[in-house]
Design a protein around this motif. Structure first.
Motif, PDB file in Angstrom:
ATOM      1  N   MET A  53      40.302  46.917  31.199  1.00 25.05           N
ATOM      2  CA  MET A  53      38.957  46.534  31.607  1.00 25.05           C
ATOM      3  C   MET A  53      38.051  46.525  30.378  1.00 25.05           C
ATOM      4  SD  MET A  53      38.503  48.821  35.055  1.00 25.05           S
ATOM      5  CE  MET A  53      37.589  47.745  36.147  1.00 25.05           C
ATOM      6  N   ASP A  54      37.196  45.523  30.331  1.00 22.12           N
ATOM      7  CA  ASP A  54      36.099  45.523  29.371  1.00 22.12           C
ATOM      8  C   ASP A  54      34.831  45.851  30.158  1.00 22.12           C
ATOM      9  OD1 ASP A  54      35.573  43.137  30.722  1.00 22.12           O
ATOM     10  OD2 ASP A  54      35.973  41.862  28.985  1.00 22.12           O
ATOM     11  N   ARG A  55      33.689  45.834  29.500  1.00 22.49           N
ATOM     12  CA  ARG A  55      32.439  46.183  30.190  1.00 22.49           C
ATOM     13  C   ARG A  55      32.162  45.247  31.363  1.00 22.49           C
ATOM     14  NH1 ARG A  55      29.907  50.079  27.362  1.00 22.49           N
ATOM     15  NH2 ARG A  55      30.423  50.234  25.163  1.00 22.49           N
ATOM     16  N   GLU A  56      32.438  43.958  31.169  1.00 20.42           N
ATOM     17  CA  GLU A  56      32.190  42.975  32.221  1.00 20.42           C
ATOM     18  C   GLU A  56      33.068  43.244  33.443  1.00 20.42           C
ATOM     19  OE1 GLU A  56      31.996  38.112  32.719  1.00 20.42           O
ATOM     20  OE2 GLU A  56      33.245  38.962  31.132  1.00 20.42           O
ATOM     21  N   ALA A  57      34.342  43.557  33.218  1.00 23.53           N
ATOM     22  CA  ALA A  57      35.262  43.829  34.327  1.00 23.53           C
ATOM     23  C   ALA A  57      34.869  45.095  35.074  1.00 23.53           C
ATOM     24  CB  ALA A  57      36.692  43.943  33.808  1.00 23.53           C
ATOM     25  N   LEU A  58      34.489  46.113  34.336  1.00 22.02           N
ATOM     26  CA  LEU A  58      34.067  47.362  34.977  1.00 22.02           C
ATOM     27  C   LEU A  58      32.814  47.126  35.819  1.00 22.02           C
ATOM     28  CD1 LEU A  58      34.285  50.386  35.485  1.00 22.02           C
ATOM     29  CD2 LEU A  58      33.153  50.761  33.277  1.00 22.02           C
ATOM     30  N   GLN A  59      31.870  46.384  35.281  1.00 24.87           N
ATOM     31  CA  GLN A  59      30.642  46.123  36.030  1.00 24.87           C
ATOM     32  C   GLN A  59      30.918  45.277  37.270  1.00 24.87           C
ATOM     33  OE1 GLN A  59      27.607  47.645  35.204  1.00 24.87           O
ATOM     34  NE2 GLN A  59      27.290  47.041  37.329  1.00 24.87           N
ATOM     35  N   ALA A  60      31.760  44.251  37.141  1.00 24.06           N
ATOM     36  CA  ALA A  60      32.103  43.402  38.293  1.00 24.06           C
ATOM     37  C   ALA A  60      32.802  44.222  39.370  1.00 24.06           C
ATOM     38  CB  ALA A  60      32.972  42.231  37.851  1.00 24.06           C
ATOM     39  N   THR A  61      33.667  45.138  38.956  1.00 24.41           N
ATOM     40  CA  THR A  61      34.358  46.015  39.908  1.00 24.41           C
ATOM     41  C   THR A  61      33.356  46.880  40.646  1.00 24.41           C
ATOM     42  OG1 THR A  61      36.374  46.032  38.573  1.00 24.41           O
ATOM     43  CG2 THR A  61      36.076  47.858  40.114  1.00 24.41           C
ATOM     44  N   ARG A  62      32.439  47.471  39.918  1.00 29.66           N
ATOM     45  CA  ARG A  62      31.433  48.340  40.531  1.00 29.66           C
ATOM     46  C   ARG A  62      30.489  47.543  41.433  1.00 29.66           C
ATOM     47  NH1 ARG A  62      28.923  52.306  36.208  1.00 29.66           N
ATOM     48  NH2 ARG A  62      28.503  53.528  38.068  1.00 29.66           N
ATOM     49  N   ASP A  63      30.166  46.327  41.040  1.00 29.22           N
ATOM     50  CA  ASP A  63      29.234  45.510  41.826  1.00 29.22           C
ATOM     51  C   ASP A  63      29.838  44.978  43.120  1.00 29.22           C
ATOM     52  OD1 ASP A  63      27.269  45.851  39.893  1.00 29.22           O
ATOM     53  OD2 ASP A  63      27.551  43.869  38.992  1.00 29.22           O
ATOM     54  N   ARG A  78      39.865  36.247  29.419  1.00 31.32           N
ATOM     55  CA  ARG A  78      38.711  36.145  30.309  1.00 31.32           C
ATOM     56  C   ARG A  78      38.784  37.197  31.417  1.00 31.32           C
ATOM     57  NH1 ARG A  78      39.679  34.102  35.294  1.00 31.32           N
ATOM     58  NH2 ARG A  78      41.559  32.900  35.650  1.00 31.32           N
ATOM     59  N   LEU A  79      37.681  37.307  32.125  1.00 34.64           N
ATOM     60  CA  LEU A  79      37.591  38.165  33.301  1.00 34.64           C
ATOM     61  C   LEU A  79      38.401  37.562  34.445  1.00 34.64           C
ATOM     62  CD1 LEU A  79      35.946  40.512  34.778  1.00 34.64           C
ATOM     63  CD2 LEU A  79      34.397  38.686  35.483  1.00 34.64           C
ATOM     64  N   TRP A  80      39.094  38.406  35.192  1.00 35.43           N
ATOM     65  CA  TRP A  80      39.767  37.934  36.405  1.00 35.43           C
ATOM     66  C   TRP A  80      39.718  39.014  37.475  1.00 35.43           C
ATOM     67  CZ3 TRP A  80      44.559  39.968  38.244  1.00 35.43           C
ATOM     68  CH2 TRP A  80      45.195  40.871  37.383  1.00 35.43           C
ATOM     69  N   MET A  81      39.590  38.562  38.693  1.00 34.13           N
ATOM     70  CA  MET A  81      39.636  39.464  39.830  1.00 34.13           C
ATOM     71  C   MET A  81      41.061  39.471  40.362  1.00 34.13           C
ATOM     72  SD  MET A  81      37.664  39.456  43.495  1.00 34.13           S
ATOM     73  CE  MET A  81      38.563  38.055  44.127  1.00 34.13           C
ATOM     74  N   LYS A  82      41.623  40.637  40.528  1.00 32.88           N
ATOM     75  CA  LYS A  82      42.971  40.739  41.078  1.00 32.88           C
ATOM     76  C   LYS A  82      42.979  40.083  42.449  1.00 32.88           C
ATOM     77  CE  LYS A  82      47.195  42.062  41.587  1.00 32.88           C
ATOM     78  NZ  LYS A  82      48.081  40.963  41.339  1.00 32.88           N
ATOM     79  N   GLU A 135      42.530  36.760  42.891  1.00 29.74           N
ATOM     80  CA  GLU A 135      41.653  35.592  42.968  1.00 29.74           C
ATOM     81  C   GLU A 135      42.400  34.321  43.357  1.00 29.74           C
ATOM     82  OE1 GLU A 135      39.765  35.487  39.143  1.00 29.74           O
ATOM     83  OE2 GLU A 135      41.448  34.498  38.166  1.00 29.74           O
ATOM     84  N   SER A 136      43.697  34.243  43.031  1.00 26.95           N
ATOM     85  CA  SER A 136      44.461  33.064  43.452  1.00 26.95           C
ATOM     86  C   SER A 136      45.428  33.380  44.593  1.00 26.95           C
ATOM     87  CB  SER A 136      45.222  32.454  42.263  1.00 26.95           C
ATOM     88  OG  SER A 136      46.090  33.398  41.689  1.00 26.95           O
ATOM     89  N   SER A 137      45.969  34.590  44.635  1.00 25.58           N
ATOM     90  CA  SER A 137      46.949  34.952  45.664  1.00 25.58           C
ATOM     91  C   SER A 137      46.310  35.476  46.950  1.00 25.58           C
ATOM     92  CB  SER A 137      47.893  36.036  45.130  1.00 25.58           C
ATOM     93  OG  SER A 137      47.193  37.262  44.949  1.00 25.58           O
ATOM     94  N   GLY A 138      45.095  35.984  46.840  1.00 32.96           N
ATOM     95  CA  GLY A 138      44.453  36.620  47.994  1.00 32.96           C
ATOM     96  C   GLY A 138      44.807  38.097  48.121  1.00 32.96           C
ATOM     97  N   ASN A 139      45.696  38.587  47.258  1.00 27.63           N
ATOM     98  CA  ASN A 139      46.123  39.986  47.304  1.00 27.63           C
ATOM     99  C   ASN A 139      45.144  40.857  46.512  1.00 27.63           C
ATOM    100  OD1 ASN A 139      48.396  39.261  48.796  1.00 27.63           O
ATOM    101  ND2 ASN A 139      49.591  38.887  46.961  1.00 27.63           N
ATOM    102  N   ARG A 140      43.950  40.982  47.030  1.00 26.86           N
ATOM    103  CA  ARG A 140      42.895  41.733  46.358  1.00 26.86           C
ATOM    104  C   ARG A 140      43.145  43.233  46.429  1.00 26.86           C
ATOM    105  NH1 ARG A 140      37.329  38.871  48.454  1.00 26.86           N
ATOM    106  NH2 ARG A 140      37.685  36.861  47.469  1.00 26.86           N
ATOM    107  N   LEU A 141      42.482  43.923  45.535  1.00 26.26           N
ATOM    108  CA  LEU A 141      42.491  45.380  45.520  1.00 26.26           C
ATOM    109  C   LEU A 141      41.074  45.858  45.815  1.00 26.26           C
ATOM    110  CD1 LEU A 141      44.575  45.949  42.273  1.00 26.26           C
ATOM    111  CD2 LEU A 141      45.314  46.494  44.600  1.00 26.26           C
ATOM    112  N   THR A 142      40.890  46.471  46.971  1.00 30.43           N
ATOM    113  CA  THR A 142      39.595  47.052  47.312  1.00 30.43           C
ATOM    114  C   THR A 142      39.528  48.431  46.677  1.00 30.43           C
ATOM    115  OG1 THR A 142      39.531  45.837  49.395  1.00 30.43           O
ATOM    116  CG2 THR A 142      38.069  47.745  49.189  1.00 30.43           C
ATOM    117  N   VAL A 143      38.559  48.629  45.826  1.00 29.79           N
ATOM    118  CA  VAL A 143      38.422  49.892  45.091  1.00 29.79           C
ATOM    119  C   VAL A 143      37.613  50.873  45.942  1.00 29.79           C
ATOM    120  CG1 VAL A 143      37.587  50.991  42.988  1.00 29.79           C
ATOM    121  CG2 VAL A 143      38.558  48.678  42.895  1.00 29.79           C
ATOM    122  N   ARG A 144      38.229  51.993  46.264  1.00 28.10           N
ATOM    123  CA  ARG A 144      37.570  53.018  47.073  1.00 28.10           C
ATOM    124  C   ARG A 144      37.022  54.155  46.223  1.00 28.10           C
ATOM    125  NH1 ARG A 144      36.134  50.187  51.136  1.00 28.10           N
ATOM    126  NH2 ARG A 144      37.841  49.385  52.388  1.00 28.10           N
TER     127      ARG A 144
END
Length: 121
Positions: A39-49, A62-66, A68-77
């Protein structure tokens, strides 16, 4: 009594010279390690947001959301930080397989000498 940096209560992540820190993703239901990413600062902030795991892709630059193409997201608790704040532990609820190979975890093989064997065997 003054606490040292490693015992303080202020979140001050320590990114490396490359601007990254290591993030270990764990399934909060059973504590299985699902993946390790950066994670870079942008990824950490996007995760928190957003509440969804975002990372910095070194290969794509670049930034990527886990998921984003497969739909297999990770919800951070929960986000945990190690003592010197240079690594994170993300406790997540996965929506499907985490590994791009389709395996539940990226850690689906073990080393046996010079051979890799599947844990499912």
């Amino acid at each position: 009594m003054r606490r040292n940096d490693q015992q303080g209560d202020t979140f001050e992540p320590r990114f490396g010279d490359d601007g990254l820190l290591t993030a270990v993703v764990v399934d909060m239901a059973d504590n299985e390690v699902l993946m390790v990413a950066h994670m870079d600062r942008e990824a950490l902030q996007a995760t928190r947001d957003t509440g969804f795991a975002h990372f910095h892709s070194r290969s794509r630059g670049r930034l990527w959301m886990k998921g984003e193409s497969s739909g297999n997201r990770l919800t951070v608790r929960q986000i945990r930080v190690d003592c010197d704040q240079d690594a994170l532990l993300l406790l997540c609820e996965p929506a499907g397989p985490t590994c791009h190979t389709g395996a539940r975890s990226c850690f689906y093989r073990q080393v046996a000498g010079d051979v890799l064997t599947s844990l499912d065997d």
